[in-house]
Design an enzyme around this catalytic site. Structure first.
Site: not given
Ligand code: KIV
Length: 245
Positions: A25-26, A64, A93, A95, A162
């Site tokens: 999502d960056s 993401d 993925k 978080e 991270e």
């Protein structure tokens, strides 16, 4: 693992020795220019997953889950993950874990491989007070180890760590059976991930110490554009060989 967002770059990654592509999502920051990953939506992620899949038909592509997609209950998480998988992802993925264990378990039980993500979880940047190393204090480190245990317990196949101290990443890697993938987490994780734009040095405003640059991409691309502009101004481009009959 390489974070990439479009078919052109995916084709290059597919031709390389990398193992997997993360459609992170960056993308909201790197490609769309938003100030944080909070601005990524399921629709945005699906567009980029589909493009990456077209560029890299055979690769493992991890997508993401965007901001809050795993936090609106199991049905909403299933819808978002389903859309990402139908767009071409191999896995998703997510978080964090506390409070959405049931969503992760349900996706895993539904046949969707889930990768965890702990430490600096950028979707929580405002709660974390910025993009800073996580798990330095003993209590925070213990919490991260417990979260990693829980992520494994609910069925994740791998875990991104991270921006955590290298020693803590090494401990979690040793404690857990699933492979860890580090970014800013030292050398002991099972794998490493970098954002392709960082690896290529494309953004001079963002050069974190943990992201080794393998190319001075910004300068290289800018200089190529300058050579083109100068060749046009001096009438050195196009030459007769570059003119269509
Ligand atoms: O969004 C992303 O690119 C990521 C990586 C930095 C791990 O989550």
């Amino acid at each position: 693992m390489i974070a990439a967002y479009d078919a052109l770059m995916a084709r290059i990654v597919a031709a390389s020795e990398a193992d997997a592509i993360l459609v992170g999502d960056s993308v909201a920051m790197v490609v769309h220019g938003f100030p944080s990953t909070i601005h990524a939506t399921t629709e945005m992620m699906c567009t980029h997953v589909a493009a990456v899949r077209r560029g890299a038909p055979e690769m493992v592509v991890i997508a993401d889950m965007p901001f809050l997609a795993a936090r609106r209950g199991v049905a909403a998480a299933t819808d978002a993950a389903g859309a990402l998988m139908q767009a071409g992802a191999t896995a998703v993925k997510i978080e964090g874990v506390m409070g959405h264990q049931d969503a992760i378990s349900h996706l895993v039980e539904s046949g969707i491989p889930v990768m965890g993500h702990l430490g600096l979880t950028p979707q929580s940047v405002h709660q974390l007070g910025g993009y800073r190393v996580q798990g330095r204090e003993p209590r925070a480190a213990a919490r991260l180890r417990e979260d990693a245990r829980m992520i494994e317990e609910v069925g994740a196949f791998s875990l991104v760590l991270e921006c955590v101290p290298a020693a803590l990443a090494a401990t979690i890697t040793e404690e857990r059976a699933i492979p860890t993938i580090g970014i800013g987490a030292g050398p002991s994780t099972a794998g490493q991930v970098l954002v392709l734009a960082d690896l290529l040095g494309l953004d001079p405003r963002f050069q974190p110490r943990f992201a080794r640059r393998y190319l001075e991409g910004h300068e290289t691309v800018r200089d190529a554009i300058n050579r083109f502009a100068r060749d046009v101004r001096t009438a050195d481009f196009p030459t007769p060989a570059e003119v269509l009959a």
